[in-house]
Design an enzyme around this catalytic site. Structure first.
Site, PDB file in Angstrom:
ATOM      1  N   LYS A 215       9.144  -5.370  -5.187  1.00 19.35           N
ATOM      2  CA  LYS A 215      10.644  -5.950  -5.426  1.00 19.35           C
ATOM      3  C   LYS A 215      10.814  -6.847  -6.323  1.00 19.35           C
ATOM      4  O   LYS A 215      10.655  -6.654  -7.694  1.00 19.35           O
ATOM      5  CB  LYS A 215      11.274  -6.177  -4.111  1.00 19.35           C
ATOM      6  CG  LYS A 215      11.009  -5.121  -2.994  1.00 19.35           C
ATOM      7  CD  LYS A 215      12.320  -5.005  -1.634  1.00 19.35           C
ATOM      8  CE  LYS A 215      12.251  -3.750  -1.166  1.00 19.35           C
ATOM      9  NZ  LYS A 215      11.307  -3.536   0.186  1.00 19.35           N
TER      10      LYS A 215
ATOM     11  N   ASP B 299       3.004  -9.127   4.641  1.00 22.82           N
ATOM     12  CA  ASP B 299       3.703  -8.201   3.723  1.00 22.82           C
ATOM     13  C   ASP B 299       5.004  -8.780   3.307  1.00 22.82           C
ATOM     14  O   ASP B 299       5.883  -8.891   4.041  1.00 22.82           O
ATOM     15  CB  ASP B 299       3.976  -6.817   4.254  1.00 22.82           C
ATOM     16  CG  ASP B 299       4.869  -5.770   3.618  1.00 22.82           C
ATOM     17  OD1 ASP B 299       5.151  -6.158   2.365  1.00 22.82           O
ATOM     18  OD2 ASP B 299       4.817  -4.897   4.095  1.00 22.82           O
TER      19      ASP B 299
ATOM     20  N   TYR C 131       8.469  -2.983   8.499  1.00 20.83           N
ATOM     21  CA  TYR C 131       8.324  -1.693   7.760  1.00 20.83           C
ATOM     22  C   TYR C 131       7.542  -2.237   6.392  1.00 20.83           C
ATOM     23  O   TYR C 131       7.467  -3.253   6.147  1.00 20.83           O
ATOM     24  CB  TYR C 131       9.895  -1.379   7.032  1.00 20.83           C
ATOM     25  CG  TYR C 131       9.670  -0.519   6.131  1.00 20.83           C
ATOM     26  CD1 TYR C 131       9.432   1.050   6.521  1.00 20.83           C
ATOM     27  CD2 TYR C 131       9.974  -0.452   4.795  1.00 20.83           C
ATOM     28  CE1 TYR C 131       9.460   1.931   5.394  1.00 20.83           C
ATOM     29  CE2 TYR C 131       9.880   0.418   4.000  1.00 20.83           C
ATOM     30  CZ  TYR C 131       9.481   1.752   4.240  1.00 20.83           C
ATOM     31  OH  TYR C 131       9.685   2.682   3.280  1.00 20.83           O
TER      32      TYR C 131
END
Ligand SMILES: *Cc1c(COP(=O)(O)O)cnc(C)c1O
Length: 449
Positions: A287, A259, A164
């Site tokens: 994050k 990522d 994702y």
């Protein structure tokens, strides 16, 4: 928060028998939210659709614990989906936010806070030779893909089934049929013409990867992967597979993008590099880097980053990019993370939790296992120690997860409201928290299986 004060804090939900939680206030708030937001939420997984029931509205976070609108207290294993590696409302982060906000929250001009956070990261992660701050992980990925395309003057990108990367159009793409195929869009509103510029390859499958490069090789601008795939279960990749990807990208002049929005500063300060030593051309963060504030970042090779405006022709901008309050929060958090032994201790506690549950599951003959890396963990309803590709997850097992999730809530533990999502320990989880979670988990498994 000193470790001593933390350890001695009374833990309110300990040793209560399982009991249904109160949801009256959360139900009222959710009913109001349904008139305001699609599905009553501002991000879909929050709606509890895959576990059922009303989403809980939180009012307070204290270290490893959260309190909801009905006064239920839980040990939190979600931690806002990963950003809060120090736990909720860590004093150093709160102090940095209030101190900085009091001086003005945004200027649309450079501030020293940006330099401080970037320098702190770049000193410790040498392959980040230049970086750029944005406001979310999605934005970081979107910008890195545009850069890969702009720098190589190619259009195709490779993504891996089960990874994702946020809600960027080019990556909301599913595999077509066959091993390495041009994608089909996985969301309404993403043009098929755009999806067909994305090649989707299964994880941990060297043959499929080689086939993709053999077919499309010199047309592939970039390959993007979560080197620690942790958004569709935890699909730990074999080292040889990631090495092969690095080698193929280099051979074909393809920009390799790691990522690390979830794994960066989580499985070690330098993210997956700490576990596999592989250097990407570009890396994306989010994050943890923002200390709980909205921050993303991308960076890597200086010769690539030079293509970004105003130095180069690849446009990318943001009104609130490098926001000083968010930068200060990120710096306060990363400063704590960079202390010696920080990640070792987090991993030790996570292993303790997983070992306790796995030992119990084995002794009871439950087909259940929790895999982990660093302080990321994920349990699945099957035998075996690892699942390495998306196709290895049985969708039917999500019904069991829904029951486990409810059983954990009744035992004072808040896990992510989807069986595809990983859990996190933070530095605020004490030994006592971990013991409570382990006991609750074993008991909940017995109730479910
Ligand atoms: C969370 C996540 C994103 C998206 O970040 P947002 O801040 O939610 O936009 C992208 N990639 C990975 C690997 C993530 O875990």
């Amino acid at each position: 928060m000193t470790p001593k004060a933390d350890e001695s804090r009374s833990f309110a939900v300990a040793k209560k028998p399982p009991m249904p939680i109160r949801r009256t206030r959360s139900e009222q708030l959710h009913a109001e939210a349904l008139k305001l937001f699609p599905g009553g939420v501002n991000s879909p997984v929050r709606a509890f659709r895959s576990v059922g029931g009303t989403p809980l509205f939180f009012v307070r976070g204290e270290g490893a614990e959260v309190v909801d609108a009905d006064g239920n207290r839980f040990i939190d294993l979600c931690h806002s989906w990963g950003p809060l590696i120090l736990g909720h409302a860590h004093p150093a982060v709160v102090e940095a936010i209030t101190r900085t906000a009091a001086k003005g929250s945004t200027f649309g001009a450079p501030t020293e806070e940006e330099n401080l956070l970037a320098a702190f990261v770049m000193e410790r992660i040498p392959f980040v030779q230049r970086m750029r701050f944005v406001s979310s992980g999605t934005e970081a990925v979107m910008s890195a893909i545009r850069l890969a395309r702009g720098a190589t003057k190619r259009d195709l990108i490779i993504k891996f089934d089960g990874c994702y990367h946020g809600h960027f159009d080019s990556l909301l793409v599913n595999a077509g049929s066959g091993l390495a195929t041009l994608g089909t869009s996985s969301s309404a509103g993403v043009p098929e013409a755009l999806a067909q510029l994305t090649i989707v390859v299964p994880l941990n499958d060297e043959a499929a990867l080689e086939a993709a490069f053999a077919t499309y090789g010199d047309r592939i601008a970039g390959a993007i992967i979560e080197p620690v795939p942790a958004n569709n279960g935890l699909l730990l990749q074999e080292h040889t597979f990631l090495r092969k990807l690095r080698t193929l990208c280099t051979a074909h002049g393809t920009v390799l993008i790691f990522d690390e929005v979830i794994s960066g500063f989580r499985v070690g300060f330098a993210g997956s590099f700490c576990t596999n030593g592989i250097v990407p051309d570009l890396v994306t963060y989010g994050k943890i880097i923002g200390g709980g504030m909205p921050v993303g970042a991308y960076g890597g090779r200086a010769d690539l980053m030079r293509h970004i405006a105003p130095e180069g022709p690849v446009y990318q901008a943001g009104t609130l990019s490098g926001n000083p309050v968010a930068m200060a929060a990120g710096l306060a958090q990363l400063t704590t993370c960079a202390q010696p032994g920080f990640y070792t201790e987090l991993e030790r506690r996570t292993r303790m939790l997983c070992d306790a549950v796995n030992t119990h599951a084995r002794s009871k003959g439950h087909a259940y296992h929790i895999d982990h890396i660093g302080s990321i963990f994920w349990g699945f309803f099957a035998r075996g120690e690892h699942i390495r590709s998306a196709s290895g997850i049985d969708p039917a097992s999500m019904r069991s997860y829904a029951k486990l999730h409810a059983a954990l809530l009744e035992r004072g533990v808040y896990a992510a409201p989807s069986g595809y999502e990983v859990g996190f320990l933070s530095a605020a989880h004490t030994h006592a928290h971990v013991e409570h979670v382990a006991a609750a988990w074993c008991d909940a498994l017995d109730a479910v299986l």
